[in-house]
Design an enzyme around this catalytic site. Structure first.
Site, short mmCIF file in Angstrom:
data_model
loop_
_atom_site.label_atom_id
_atom_site.label_comp_id
_atom_site.label_asym_id
_atom_site.label_seq_id
_atom_site.Cartn_x
_atom_site.Cartn_y
_atom_site.Cartn_z
N HIS A 106 0.85 -1.19 0.00
CA HIS A 106 0.00 0.00 0.00
C HIS A 106 0.88 1.24 0.00
O HIS A 106 1.73 1.42 0.86
CB HIS A 106 -0.92 0.00 1.22
CG HIS A 106 -1.99 -1.05 1.15
ND1 HIS A 106 -2.47 -1.71 2.26
CD2 HIS A 106 -2.67 -1.56 0.08
CE1 HIS A 106 -3.40 -2.58 1.88
NE2 HIS A 106 -3.53 -2.50 0.57
N ASN B 291 -3.34 -5.66 -2.15
CA ASN B 291 -3.54 -6.65 -1.09
C ASN B 291 -4.96 -7.22 -1.09
O ASN B 291 -5.39 -7.83 -0.11
CB ASN B 291 -3.21 -6.06 0.28
CG ASN B 291 -2.69 -7.11 1.24
OD1 ASN B 291 -1.95 -8.02 0.85
ND2 ASN B 291 -3.07 -7.01 2.51
N ARG B 292 -5.66 -7.03 -2.18
CA ARG B 292 -6.92 -7.74 -2.45
C ARG B 292 -6.83 -8.49 -3.78
O ARG B 292 -7.83 -9.00 -4.27
CB ARG B 292 -8.11 -6.76 -2.52
CG ARG B 292 -8.33 -5.90 -1.29
CD ARG B 292 -8.80 -6.71 -0.09
NE ARG B 292 -9.19 -5.83 1.00
CZ ARG B 292 -8.35 -5.31 1.89
NH1 ARG B 292 -7.04 -5.57 1.82
NH2 ARG B 292 -8.78 -4.52 2.86
N HIS C 201 3.10 -3.37 6.90
CA HIS C 201 2.06 -2.40 6.57
C HIS C 201 2.00 -1.38 7.72
O HIS C 201 2.70 -1.48 8.71
CB HIS C 201 0.70 -3.08 6.45
CG HIS C 201 0.54 -3.94 5.24
ND1 HIS C 201 -0.26 -3.57 4.18
CD2 HIS C 201 1.06 -5.15 4.91
CE1 HIS C 201 -0.23 -4.52 3.25
NE2 HIS C 201 0.57 -5.48 3.68
N SER C 202 1.13 -0.40 7.55
CA SER C 202 0.73 0.46 8.66
C SER C 202 -0.71 0.90 8.39
O SER C 202 -1.12 0.98 7.22
CB SER C 202 1.66 1.67 8.79
OG SER C 202 1.47 2.61 7.75
N GLU D 113 1.45 -4.70 11.16
CA GLU D 113 0.96 -3.33 11.00
C GLU D 113 1.68 -2.45 12.00
O GLU D 113 1.47 -2.54 13.21
CB GLU D 113 -0.56 -3.28 11.24
CG GLU D 113 -1.39 -4.07 10.24
CD GLU D 113 -1.75 -3.26 9.01
OE1 GLU D 113 -1.32 -2.09 8.91
OE2 GLU D 113 -2.46 -3.82 8.15
#
Length: 420
Positions: free
Chosen positions: A184, A255-256, A308-309, A383
């Site tokens: 992302h 990520n989908r 991620h975050s 995350e």
């Protein structure tokens, strides 16, 4: 009644999908829910492409955070007030914050370029070209332990590089830890976290050599370089890739986009949505590249970690269902080791659990694919913590955040090394 409410909401919040570059007047809200009904209300709200939910934990004890554009704020607040849902405005004007962030980051990058011996530092968020230059510098400086490959090209023809780190003993066929970041685009601290792992393994080798004795590490620090560059040059809060889908909608949520229960739940078919699943599974060159890397490591890969975050989570399969894999305790043991190490070192609490049970179901993620298709026995999404109001940690926060992250990653990696 609830269906009527949801229908009203989708009609009331009917502005254009997020497209502003400046984010002037955008507000960020923390919403505190006290009942399952209120959580369900937020879940319905999250399906609206005009509302950008940064974080929506399942737990009633944790606040959800959402960004709302100016034309929707009155209707959004009125709806929350109608149902007596508690909220707080944590940022009155995101545009002001983002301009301050940009100026600060530019200043720190210039200072780093003048003083640092390497292409990057941990006092600024660096551009994709600088990150690639750093990888090449390390390969040149440590040729017996480091190699860099161009794994492929992004849609906009940027080099996507991996770095392979070993202990230099020349042995082939070792088990592998594969780490990636930046699926992302806007999650800048994730890219920095991956770079810090590289720094520790290569430039602090003596302290971390045990992690490389029987394992090689393959690290991909920028999965989505087109999106990442776009967040630096145009739209800071951009999340997706940049391949056009139509004349007005760009990008897919990478990520989908992985082909494991693709599109079944938690992903949008609306091409302008931030969670757009893609026209097909693996529609994006970037996800194809990650897929090919994972499959190439199928017999050797023991630990897949994707950064991620944000949210202070250590999440594992499955993302598409609340059911747990048969080996979930093995994955949980590794994740718990990371959470415990961070808690002991800094006091920061990470929540551990399966993606669906900690957050909500979202199919098509890289972690599910790595575990279920590429046969990595340990697959975890980490995350990282938030900045002041989400994806904008200050440059002063970078080093403390990535150092803390390394504490957890090192503990998890040690657990994997000891087991496998």
């Amino acid at each position: 009644m609830f269906k009527l409410c949801a229908a009203f909401l989708l009609l009331a919040l009917c502005g254009a999908a997020l497209a502003a570059d400046s984010y002037d007047g955008y507000k960020i809200y923390d919403i505190n829910t006290r009942s399952v009904f209120e959580k369900e209300l937020l879940l319905r709200l999250s399906q609206n492409a005009d509302l950008d939910f940064f974080d929506m934990p399942r737990s009633l004890d944790a606040a959800s955070r959402v960004m709302v554009q100016p034309q929707d704020q009155q209707g959004f607040e009125q709806l929350l007030q109608k149902f007596d849902v508690e909220y707080t405005v944590v940022n009155e004007d995101l545009g002001v914050s983002l301009r301050q962030e940009q100026l600060e980051n530019q200043s720190q990058r210039l200072m780093a370029q003048r003083s640092a011996s390497r292409a990057i530092s941990f006092t600024a968020f660096h551009r994709h070209a600088e990150i690639n230059a750093y990888l090449d510098e390390l390969a040149a400086a440590y040729p017996s332990r480091v190699s860099v490959q161009v794994a492929g090209k992004s849609y906009e023809n940027r080099d996507i590089k991996t770095i392979t780190i070993s202990n230099g003993d020349g042995k082939s066929g070792k088990s592998v830890i594969f780490l990636d970041a930046g699926i992302h685009a806007r999650e800048w601290i994730a890219h920095a976290g991956a770079l810090y792992v590289i720094h520790q393994l290569v430039e602090n080798f003596a302290a971390n050599s045990a992690l490389l004795k029987n394992f090689d590490w393959v690290i991909l620090p920028v999965v989505n370089p087109d999106g990442y560059e776009y967040t630096h040059t145009s739209t800071r809060m951009w999340r997706k890739t940049r391949k056009p889908v139509s004349s007005s909608c760009y990008g897919t949520d990478a990520n989908r986009n992985f082909d494991y229960h693709w599109g079944e739940v938690g992903a949008s078919s609306y091409s302008c949505a931030d969670t757009f699943k893609g026209e097909t599974a693996f529609s994006e060159p970037e996800t194809q590249l990650v897929r090919d890397l994972l499959l190439s490591l199928k017999s050797r890969g023991k630990f897949y970690l994707t950064l991620h975050s944000y949210g202070n989570y250590l999440l594992y399969p499955y993302g598409w269902t609340s059911s747990l894999p048969a080996s979930w305790r093995d994955i949980d043991d590794v994740a718990q080791a990371g959470a415990a190490a961070i808690k002991a070192a800094t006091g920061t609490k990470y929540t551990v659990g399966s993606s669906t049970n900690v957050l909500y179901a979202a199919a098509g993620g890289s972690d599910d694919y790595a575990f279920a298709v590429a046969d990595f026995p340990i697959s975890i999404t980490m995350e990282l913590p938030a900045g002041g109001t989400g994806f904008n940690p200050t440059t002063a926060q970078i080093l403390p955040y990535v150092d803390e992250t390394w504490v957890g990653i090192k503990a998890m990696a040690q657990k994997v090394v000891d087991k496998y």
